[in-house]
Scaffold this motif. Structure first.
Motif, PDB file in Angstrom:
ATOM      1  N   ALA A 177     104.479  24.340 -25.227  1.00  0.00           N
ATOM      2  CA  ALA A 177     104.533  23.622 -23.953  1.00  0.00           C
ATOM      3  C   ALA A 177     103.429  24.088 -23.000  1.00  0.00           C
ATOM      4  O   ALA A 177     103.116  23.404 -22.025  1.00  0.00           O
ATOM      5  CB  ALA A 177     105.903  23.808 -23.306  1.00  0.00           C
ATOM      6  N   CYS A 178     102.822  25.227 -23.280  1.00  0.00           N
ATOM      7  CA  CYS A 178     101.689  25.675 -22.444  1.00  0.00           C
ATOM      8  C   CYS A 178     100.389  25.036 -22.916  1.00  0.00           C
ATOM      9  O   CYS A 178      99.319  25.413 -22.441  1.00  0.00           O
ATOM     10  CB  CYS A 178     101.587  27.199 -22.465  1.00  0.00           C
ATOM     11  N   GLN A 179     100.478  24.078 -23.851  1.00  0.00           N
ATOM     12  CA  GLN A 179      99.271  23.410 -24.383  1.00  0.00           C
ATOM     13  C   GLN A 179      99.382  21.891 -24.234  1.00  0.00           C
ATOM     14  O   GLN A 179      99.594  21.166 -25.228  1.00  0.00           O
ATOM     15  CB  GLN A 179      99.084  23.764 -25.866  1.00  0.00           C
ATOM     16  N   PRO A 180      99.260  21.379 -23.000  1.00  0.00           N
ATOM     17  CA  PRO A 180      99.359  19.928 -22.813  1.00  0.00           C
ATOM     18  C   PRO A 180      98.278  19.183 -23.599  1.00  0.00           C
ATOM     19  O   PRO A 180      97.121  19.598 -23.620  1.00  0.00           O
ATOM     20  CB  PRO A 180      99.149  19.752 -21.299  1.00  0.00           C
ATOM     21  N   ASP A 181      98.675  18.088 -24.251  1.00  0.00           N
ATOM     22  CA  ASP A 181      97.716  17.276 -25.016  1.00  0.00           C
ATOM     23  C   ASP A 181      96.780  16.517 -24.093  1.00  0.00           C
ATOM     24  O   ASP A 181      97.223  15.944 -23.091  1.00  0.00           O
ATOM     25  CB  ASP A 181      98.464  16.244 -25.872  1.00  0.00           C
ATOM     26  N   LEU A 182      95.519  16.472 -24.487  1.00  0.00           N
ATOM     27  CA  LEU A 182      94.570  15.628 -23.759  1.00  0.00           C
ATOM     28  C   LEU A 182      94.823  14.162 -24.110  1.00  0.00           C
ATOM     29  O   LEU A 182      95.304  13.848 -25.204  1.00  0.00           O
ATOM     30  CB  LEU A 182      93.138  16.027 -24.119  1.00  0.00           C
ATOM     31  N   ASN A 183      94.482  13.302 -23.188  1.00  0.00           N
ATOM     32  CA  ASN A 183      94.697  11.870 -23.364  1.00  0.00           C
ATOM     33  C   ASN A 183      93.393  11.197 -23.800  1.00  0.00           C
ATOM     34  O   ASN A 183      92.511  10.945 -22.980  1.00  0.00           O
ATOM     35  CB  ASN A 183      95.186  11.271 -22.044  1.00  0.00           C
ATOM     36  N   TYR A 184      93.280  10.897 -25.091  1.00  0.00           N
ATOM     37  CA  TYR A 184      92.031  10.323 -25.606  1.00  0.00           C
ATOM     38  C   TYR A 184      91.862   8.850 -25.283  1.00  0.00           C
ATOM     39  O   TYR A 184      90.804   8.275 -25.548  1.00  0.00           O
ATOM     40  CB  TYR A 184      91.877  10.635 -27.106  1.00  0.00           C
ATOM     41  N   ASP A 185      92.874   8.246 -24.677  1.00  0.00           N
ATOM     42  CA  ASP A 185      92.667   6.894 -24.170  1.00  0.00           C
ATOM     43  C   ASP A 185      91.780   6.918 -22.930  1.00  0.00           C
ATOM     44  O   ASP A 185      91.291   5.883 -22.491  1.00  0.00           O
ATOM     45  CB  ASP A 185      94.016   6.234 -23.851  1.00  0.00           C
ATOM     46  N   SER A 186      91.605   8.110 -22.382  1.00  0.00           N
ATOM     47  CA  SER A 186      90.734   8.227 -21.217  1.00  0.00           C
ATOM     48  C   SER A 186      89.280   8.390 -21.665  1.00  0.00           C
ATOM     49  O   SER A 186      88.949   9.364 -22.355  1.00  0.00           O
ATOM     50  CB  SER A 186      91.148   9.451 -20.389  1.00  0.00           C
ATOM     51  N   PRO A 187      88.410   7.444 -21.269  1.00  0.00           N
ATOM     52  CA  PRO A 187      86.992   7.583 -21.646  1.00  0.00           C
ATOM     53  C   PRO A 187      86.409   8.888 -21.115  1.00  0.00           C
ATOM     54  O   PRO A 187      85.534   9.488 -21.745  1.00  0.00           O
ATOM     55  CB  PRO A 187      86.317   6.376 -20.966  1.00  0.00           C
ATOM     56  N   ALA A 188      86.919   9.362 -19.981  1.00  0.00           N
ATOM     57  CA  ALA A 188      86.395  10.602 -19.405  1.00  0.00           C
ATOM     58  C   ALA A 188      86.663  11.785 -20.352  1.00  0.00           C
ATOM     59  O   ALA A 188      85.797  12.641 -20.558  1.00  0.00           O
ATOM     60  CB  ALA A 188      87.030  10.850 -18.038  1.00  0.00           C
ATOM     61  N   VAL A 189      87.861  11.818 -20.938  1.00  0.00           N
ATOM     62  CA  VAL A 189      88.187  12.909 -21.870  1.00  0.00           C
ATOM     63  C   VAL A 189      87.249  12.850 -23.079  1.00  0.00           C
ATOM     64  O   VAL A 189      86.707  13.860 -23.529  1.00  0.00           O
ATOM     65  CB  VAL A 189      89.668  12.822 -22.307  1.00  0.00           C
ATOM     66  N   GLN A 190      87.039  11.637 -23.573  1.00  0.00           N
ATOM     67  CA  GLN A 190      86.153  11.496 -24.735  1.00  0.00           C
ATOM     68  C   GLN A 190      84.757  12.044 -24.427  1.00  0.00           C
ATOM     69  O   GLN A 190      84.151  12.722 -25.253  1.00  0.00           O
ATOM     70  CB  GLN A 190      86.058  10.022 -25.133  1.00  0.00           C
ATOM     71  N   GLU A 191      84.290  11.755 -23.224  1.00  0.00           N
ATOM     72  CA  GLU A 191      82.965  12.241 -22.819  1.00  0.00           C
ATOM     73  C   GLU A 191      82.955  13.755 -22.650  1.00  0.00           C
ATOM     74  O   GLU A 191      82.022  14.443 -23.059  1.00  0.00           O
ATOM     75  CB  GLU A 191      82.525  11.586 -21.494  1.00  0.00           C
ATOM     76  N   GLU A 192      84.020  14.267 -22.016  1.00  0.00           N
ATOM     77  CA  GLU A 192      84.104  15.719 -21.761  1.00  0.00           C
ATOM     78  C   GLU A 192      83.939  16.505 -23.059  1.00  0.00           C
ATOM     79  O   GLU A 192      83.247  17.513 -23.110  1.00  0.00           O
ATOM     80  CB  GLU A 192      85.469  16.097 -21.162  1.00  0.00           C
ATOM     81  N   MET A 193      84.615  16.028 -24.106  1.00  0.00           N
ATOM     82  CA  MET A 193      84.602  16.824 -25.332  1.00  0.00           C
ATOM     83  C   MET A 193      83.249  16.743 -26.046  1.00  0.00           C
ATOM     84  O   MET A 193      82.840  17.689 -26.708  1.00  0.00           O
ATOM     85  CB  MET A 193      85.760  16.424 -26.250  1.00  0.00           C
ATOM     86  N   LEU A 194      82.551  15.634 -25.865  1.00  0.00           N
ATOM     87  CA  LEU A 194      81.191  15.572 -26.414  1.00  0.00           C
ATOM     88  C   LEU A 194      80.287  16.560 -25.677  1.00  0.00           C
ATOM     89  O   LEU A 194      79.442  17.227 -26.274  1.00  0.00           O
ATOM     90  CB  LEU A 194      80.623  14.155 -26.287  1.00  0.00           C
ATOM     91  N   ARG A 195      80.531  16.658 -24.370  1.00  0.00           N
ATOM     92  CA  ARG A 195      79.757  17.612 -23.570  1.00  0.00           C
ATOM     93  C   ARG A 195      80.018  19.044 -24.040  1.00  0.00           C
ATOM     94  O   ARG A 195      79.109  19.847 -24.149  1.00  0.00           O
ATOM     95  CB  ARG A 195      80.173  17.450 -22.096  1.00  0.00           C
ATOM     96  N   VAL A 196      81.279  19.342 -24.319  1.00  0.00           N
ATOM     97  CA  VAL A 196      81.637  20.681 -24.816  1.00  0.00           C
ATOM     98  C   VAL A 196      80.889  20.967 -26.122  1.00  0.00           C
ATOM     99  O   VAL A 196      80.278  22.025 -26.305  1.00  0.00           O
ATOM    100  CB  VAL A 196      83.168  20.789 -25.043  1.00  0.00           C
ATOM    101  N   MET A 197      80.893  19.984 -27.004  1.00  0.00           N
ATOM    102  CA  MET A 197      80.212  20.179 -28.287  1.00  0.00           C
ATOM    103  C   MET A 197      78.720  20.430 -28.082  1.00  0.00           C
ATOM    104  O   MET A 197      78.136  21.329 -28.680  1.00  0.00           O
ATOM    105  CB  MET A 197      80.399  18.940 -29.170  1.00  0.00           C
TER     106      MET A 197
END
Ligand code: BGC
Length: 541
Positions: free
Chosen positions: A166-186
Motif C-alpha cells: 500500500a506504500c506503492q501507489p500505481d502510476l496511471n498510464y492513461d495519463s499522457p504526462a505519466v507516459q512522458e515522465e517515465m521516458l524522461r527518467v529513462m
C-alpha cells in the motif's frame, strides 16, 4: 560494439546494499561495487544488474521510489554511479539497472501533491476510486500482507490503486504526462551510460474494467513506445522484461522484435527444482515444449534464484503444495506464493545438485543470471522478515563481518549469516578462490566454456532421447558446432545410450573434463552417468 551482446551474455544480479561497504557505515555502496569489479571479471560475468539504487524510504527495499533522479545517499552519489559505469565499461562489463514503471513510493512528491487536492495536476498521475469495487477481477500479488489492491487515503478522500504494498501507489498510464515522465527518467539514466533496464512488474501498467488488468494491449502499446525510444536514441542498450507469466503470455512482450530484447523465463525456474527433486526430466520438457519461439534478436533470461521469493505462481495448486512440502517444510520458509530461501539451502547444500542446477542454468536456451552469493553457495536467514533473508551481506572472507564491512557488527544493515554450515567460516569468496576444487572455480570454468562458444546463446535446442527419464539430454547446435548436454537428475547412476546423427565426427570431447571420448560406434554414444552428474560433450561435424 555488438548490439546483440545480450544474446550470449552472462548476467550477475547484485544488491548494492549487500555487496561491499567501502566506507564502514554498515551498508554496501557503489564505491564498494567498484572495488569488487575485478572479482566479477574474474568470475567471467558480462553484465551486472543493479537492484534499485534510487532515493527511497525502503519499505520495499528500493522498489518504492521517492525520486527517480536521485541515488540513495547510503549508496553514494551520482558521481559514484558515473565512476562505476566507466570502471565497469573499462573492464568490458555492462551495467543495467531497475526501471520501476508501475508505481512510486507514497513518499514521492507526485503522490504527496496528488493526495492534497483533486485539482492538483498530479492527481491524474495515480489511479483513484470512490469504492473498492472497481477492477474486481484483479488478483492480489502480496497475498500475505495486502487485503486489497485499493487503500483508502484520508487526505485524498478516495481509494488509490496498488498492485504491491500500500506504500506503492500505481502510476496511471492513461495519463499522457505519466507516459512522458517515465521516458524522461529513462533518458536520464541512459545519458549517464547505463546499458539498459530490467523493467519491473510490467504486466500491470494499465487497468481496464472487466479484465484481470494484466498484459493489456494498452500496456504493450506503451512498452513498444519505450522500445522505439531506446532504438532511436540508444542502440545497443537493452530492455529486460519482468513478467511473471506463462510463456504464451510472456511471448507478446517480445512483439515482433519491437518490444523487449529479453524476458525472464519464470515458469522454467520452479521446474528445475521439481525435476531435481523428482529425478525426472518431464517438468522441464513440458514447460520448454510449451514455450513458443521468440524473434531471432530476442533472448530468454534464465535464473535459479533472485532477490525475491522463489515464486510458485506459474505452477498448479497441487505442484505448489508439493514444492512447499519438499522445499519449504517450515512455515517461515514460505512467503506469499513462494519460498524465501537461497539456492544452496534449497538443494540441501549438496554440491552435486548445486552444480547440476548450474549446468541447466548455463546450457538451457537463454542467457543466465547468477544471483550474488550463489556462486559460493551462500545460505539464507529465515528469521529475517519479508525477503531480507536472501539479501544478507556478501561473504568475502572468514573475518569479522565476513569482510563485507568494517562497521561494528550491530551497525550492519543485516546480520551476516550465522548458522552452520553457511557462516563465513565455511562459505566465503577468498577461500573458494584459493581452492581450485571449490564450487566457485567449477562455476567459473563452466562460464568460461559457455563464453568460448556461440552456440549457447545462439544455437538451436532439441531434446535428445537418452533412454531414461532421469536424464535431461539435449542438443545445442550452431553452424558446424554441436553440443550434447546430459544432466542426470537422479541420485542413482544411469547407463545412457544415445543415437548419434550420422554427420558427426568420430571424436567427441567432454568439455567439463576436457578429455576425448571414444564412442562404441559412430552411430551411438554409450556412457555411465554418476548420481547428479552432468556432461557437456562437443562434436564438431
Ligand atoms: C520486484 C520485487 C518488488 C516488486 C514491486 C518485483 O517484481 O522484483 O522485489 O517487491 O516488483 O516493485
Amino acid at each position: 560494439m555488438n548490439d546483440l551482446w545480450y544474446k550470449d551474455a552472462v548476467f550477475y544480479e547484485l544488491n548494492v546494499r549487500a555487496f561491499y561497504d567501502s566506507n564502514g557505515d554498515g551498508h554496501g555502496d557503489l564505491r564498494g561495487v567498484i572495488e569488487k569489479l575485478d572479482y566479477l571479471v574474474d568470475l567471467g560475468v558480462d553484465c551486472i544488474w543493479l537492484l534499485p539504487i534510487y532515493l527511497s524510504p525502503l519499505k520495499d527495499d528500493g522498489y518504492d521510489i521517492a525520486d527517480f533522479y536521485a541515488v540513495l545517499s547510503e549508496y553514494g552519489g551520482l558521481n559514484d554511479l558515473k565512476l562505476l559505469i566507466s570502471e565497469a565499461h573499462r573492464r568490458g562489463l555492462r551495467i543495467i539497472m531497475d526501471l520501476v514503471l508501475n508505481h512510486t513510493s507514497d513518499q514521492h512528491p507526485w503522490f504527496q501533491a496528488a493526495r492534497t487536492s483533486r485539482n492538483s495536476p498530479y492527481r491524474q498521475y495515480y489511479v483513484w476510486s470512490e469504492s473498492t469495487q472497481k477492477y474486481s477481477q484483479t488478483r492480489i500479488i502480496f497475498v500475505d500482507t495486502q487485503p486489497s489492491n485499493w487503500t483508502w487515503d484520508e487526505q485524498a478522500g478516495q481509494y488509490f490503486w496498488h498492485r504491491f504494498y500500500a506504500c506503492q501507489p500505481d502510476l496511471n498510464y492513461d495519463s499522457p504526462a505519466v507516459q512522458e515522465e517515465m521516458l524522461r527518467v529513462m533518458r536520464y539514466w541512459l545519458d549517464l551510460g547505463i546499458d539498459g533496464f530490467r523493467a519491473d512488474a510490467v504486466p500491470y501498467l494499465f487497468e481496464r474494467e472487466g479484465t484481470n488488468c494484466e498484459n493489456l494491449p494498452e500496456t504493450h502499446a506503451y512498452l513498444k513506445r519505450i522500445r522505439r525510444f531506446v532504438n532511436e536514441n540508444y542502440p545497443g542498450r537493452i530492455l529486460l522484461c519482468e513478467a511473471n507469466q506463462w510463456p504464451e503470455d510472456v511471448r507478446p512482450y517480445f512483439g515482433d522484435g519491437d518490444e523487449f530484447h529479453m524476458g525472464f523465463h519464470f515458469p522454467v525456474m520452479p521446474r528445475i527444482y521439481m525435476a531435481l527433486e523428482r529425478g525426472q526430466r518431464q517438468p522441464l520438457t513440458w514447460i520448454l515444449e510449451r514455450t513458443p519461439p521468440i524473434p531471432e534478436d530476442c533472448q530468454w533470461c534464465i535464473f535459479l534464484r533472485n532477490h525475491d521469493e522463489l515464486t510458485l505462481e506459474m505452477v498448479t495448486e497441487e505442484e505448489r503444495q508439493w514444492m512447499w512440502q519438499v522445499y519449504a517444510p517450515e512455515a517461515r520458509m514460505r512467503l506469499n506464493l513462494g519460498i524465501r530461501r537461497r539456492l544452496a539451502p534449497l538443494l540441501g547444500n549438496d554440491r552435486r545438485k548445486i552444480e547440476l542446477a548450474n549446468s541447466l542454468l548455463l546450457t538451457l536456451p537463454g542467457s543466465p543470471i547468477i544471483y550474488y552469493g550463489d556462486e559460493i553457495g551462500m545460505g539464507d536467514d529465515i528469521w529475517l522478515p519479508d525477503r531480507n533473508g536472501v539479501r544478507t551481506p556478501m561473504q568475502w572472507q572468514n573475518t569479522p563481518n565476513a569482510g563485507f564491512s568494517s562497521a561494528p557488527p550491530d551497525r550492519l544493515y543485516a546480520p551476516v549469516i550465522a548458522r552452520e554450515p553457511y557462516t563465513p567460516v565455511r562459505v566465503n569468496v577468498a577461500d573458494q578462490v584459493a581452492n581450485p576444487g571449490s564450487l566457485w572455480h567449477t562455476l567459473r570454468r563452466m562460464i568460461a566454456l559457455r563464453k568460448a562458444s556461440r552456440l549457447f546463446g545462439w544455437g538451436s535446442f532439441t531434446w535428445a532421447d537418452a533412454g531414461i527419464d532421469s536424464v535431461a539430454a539435449y542438443w545445442r547446435e550452431e553452424g558446424p558446432q554441436r553440443l550434447l548436454i546430459l544432466n542426470n537428475l537422479s541420485e542413482s547412476s544411469h547407463f545412457v545410450s544415445l543415437a548419434l546423427p550420422e554427420v558427426l565426427g568420430p571424436e567427441p570431447i567432454d568439455l567439463i573434463t576436457n578429455s576425448k571420448l571414444t564412442p562404441a560406434s559412430s552411430s551411438r554414444l554409450e556412457l555411465e552417468l554418476g548420481p547428479f552428474e552432468y556432461r557437456w560433450i562437443r562434436f564438431d561435424g
